[in-house]
Design a protein around this motif. Structure first.
Motif, PDB file in Angstrom:
ATOM      1  N   GLY A 141      13.529  11.910  81.726  1.00 43.05           N
ATOM      2  CA  GLY A 141      14.070  11.084  82.802  1.00 43.05           C
ATOM      3  C   GLY A 141      14.970   9.983  82.281  1.00 43.05           C
ATOM      4  N   THR A 142      15.172   8.987  83.105  1.00 40.15           N
ATOM      5  CA  THR A 142      16.079   7.894  82.790  1.00 40.15           C
ATOM      6  C   THR A 142      15.343   6.566  82.848  1.00 40.15           C
ATOM      7  N   GLY A 143      15.785   5.625  81.977  1.00 40.36           N
ATOM      8  CA  GLY A 143      15.323   4.254  82.146  1.00 40.36           C
ATOM      9  C   GLY A 143      15.777   3.752  83.502  1.00 40.36           C
ATOM     10  N   VAL A 144      17.034   4.014  83.834  1.00 37.84           N
ATOM     11  CA  VAL A 144      17.527   3.792  85.191  1.00 37.84           C
ATOM     12  C   VAL A 144      18.752   4.669  85.414  1.00 37.84           C
TER      13      VAL A 144
ATOM     14  N   ARG B 237      22.104  17.503  88.814  1.00 40.11           N
ATOM     15  CA  ARG B 237      21.804  17.371  87.385  1.00 40.11           C
ATOM     16  C   ARG B 237      20.305  17.431  87.134  1.00 40.11           C
ATOM     17  N   PHE B 238      19.536  16.700  87.945  1.00 43.33           N
ATOM     18  CA  PHE B 238      18.101  16.666  87.714  1.00 43.33           C
ATOM     19  C   PHE B 238      17.415  17.957  88.161  1.00 43.33           C
TER      20      PHE B 238
ATOM     21  N   GLN C 108      15.035  20.030  85.871  1.00 38.15           N
ATOM     22  CA  GLN C 108      13.725  20.432  86.408  1.00 38.15           C
ATOM     23  C   GLN C 108      13.457  21.913  86.143  1.00 38.15           C
ATOM     24  N   ALA C 109      14.474  22.729  86.334  1.00 36.32           N
ATOM     25  CA  ALA C 109      14.310  24.167  86.101  1.00 36.32           C
ATOM     26  C   ALA C 109      14.138  24.471  84.616  1.00 36.32           C
TER      27      ALA C 109
ATOM     28  N   ILE D 218      10.949  17.066  92.377  1.00 35.71           N
ATOM     29  CA  ILE D 218      11.396  16.186  91.302  1.00 35.71           C
ATOM     30  C   ILE D 218      10.799  14.805  91.530  1.00 35.71           C
ATOM     31  N   SER D 219      10.191  14.236  90.494  1.00 37.74           N
ATOM     32  CA  SER D 219       9.602  12.900  90.607  1.00 37.74           C
ATOM     33  C   SER D 219      10.710  11.861  90.757  1.00 37.74           C
TER      34      SER D 219
END
Length: 273
Positions: free
Chosen positions: A10-13, A27-28, A32-33, A105-106
Motif C-alpha cells: 500500500g501507500t503511506g498516503v 492501479r490498486f 490486488q489481483a 480492496i482495503s
C-alpha cells in the motif's frame, strides 16, 4: 506483489485530491489481483501542495477536491457499475470500470489533525489512520474519540484506528540517534529552505525522540513508546515510517529486522500486560 505472500502492499498516503479516483482504483485493482488480495489504499489530502498546480488544480478547491474524489473512490471500491457526478471531474453514468477484483480492496483515510476529516471518514464508514509526526501522541486521543462518536452517530460498526509515525531502530538508543540525526537534519533542512522554515536543531530532534512522535531508539525504547501511543490514542494498529531522510540501505534493513523480530513481539507483550 508476485514474489511475496504475507505483506500488505500500500501507500503511506495516496494524495487523492490531485489524483483521479478511477486511475487510483485501476492501479490498486491490478496490485490486488497480482498479490491475491493484499493491496491497501491510504487516501489523504496531503501535507504538501506541489501536486495541485502540477496537475491543474486550484488550492481554493482543496476541500471540495478531496470530498468529491473520496466519495467516488468509495463507490468504485463497492458495487459497480458506477454513476457519479460532481464539480471536480467528468461524470460517470452506469460506468463499468476495469479490472474487476474478487476481493475488496482495503481503504483507510489518512488524517493529520482536521476534525472535518475525522467526521468524513466516519460518515463514509472508512477506517482512520492518524498521521502523527510531532508531539505527544496522546494529544490525538480526542480525534479517536470524535471518530468513534461519529461512527455511532452514523450507525456505523466499530472500525480500526491506526497511527502512522516516523522512526528508526538500532541496537542501542545512542546508535539509533547517531544513525538518524544527520539524515533528519538534511531532510528538514532541505524542506526548510523550500518553505521558509527555521533550520531544525538537535534539541528539537532529541525532544521528539525522547518525548514526542519520533520513534528512534533501541527495540525496547521504541516498543515502550509504541505501546504508550496505542494505549493513549486508543488505536488498534501502528505503522512505522522507517526512513527519515536519505539513510543508508544497510541501516534501513537493520531497522526493519529489529522492528519485526524484537519490537513487534515486545509491543504485543506490553499491551497484553
Amino acid at each position: 506483489a508476485t514474489v511475496t505472500k504475507q505483506i500488505r502492499l500500500g501507500t503511506g498516503v495516496t494524495v487523492l485530491s490531485s489524483e483521479d479516483p478511477v486511475r487510483v482504483y485501476q492501479r490498486f485493482a491490478t496490485i490486488q489481483a497480482l498479490s491475491n488480495g493484499r493491496a491497501e489504499i491510504t487516501a489523504g489530502r496531503g501535507s504538501f501542495t506541489e501536486s495541485f498546480p502540477l496537475f491543474g488544480f486550484s488550492l481554493g478547491d482543496y476541500n471540495a477536491l478531496f470530498e468529491e474524489k473520496l466519495e467516488l473512490l468509495v463507490q468504485l471500491l463497492g458495487d459497480q457499475p458506477v454513476t457519479w457526478s460532481g464539480k471536480t471531474r467528468a461524470p460517470l453514468e452506469n460506468q463499468e470500470v476495469w479490472p474487476k477484483t474478487e476481493q475488496d480492496i482495503s481503504l483507510r483515510v489518512g488524517v493529520g489533525g482536521s476534525p472535518e476529516s475525522v467526521v468524513r471518514a466516519a460518515r463514509l464508514g472508512i477506517p482512520m489512520a492518524l498521521a502523527i509526526i510531532g508531539g505527544d501522541p496522546a494529544r490525538f486521543a480526542p480525534f479517536s474519540k470524535l471518530y468513534r462518536d461519529a461512527l455511532a452517530q452514523f450507525e456505523r460498526p466499530e472500525l480500526e484506528v491506526s497511527i502512522h509515525s516516523p522512526g528508526h531502530i538500532a541496537e542501542t538508543d545512542e546508535q539509533a540517534i547517531e544513525d538518524q540525526w544527520p539524515h533528519y537534519q538534511t531532510m528538514y533542512g532541505r524542506l526548510g529552505r523550500e518553505r521558509g522554515w527555521a533550520p531544525t536543531t538537535k534539541n528539537h530532534f532529541m525532544s521528539e525522540a525522547l518525548h514526542g512522535s519520533l520513534y528512534v531508539g533501541s527495540p525496547e525504547t521504541v516498543a515502550q513508546k509504541i505501546a504508550y501511543a496505542i494505549q493513549s490514542v486508543g488505536a488498534q494498529r501502528f505503522d512505522l515510517k522507517y526512513a527519515t531522510g536519505p539513510m543508508p540501505h544497510s541501516q534501513l534493513m537493520q531497522s526493519i529486522e529489529l522492528y519485526g523480530t524484537q519490537v513487534i513481539p515486545r509491543v504485543r507483550e506490553l499491551l497484553a500486560q
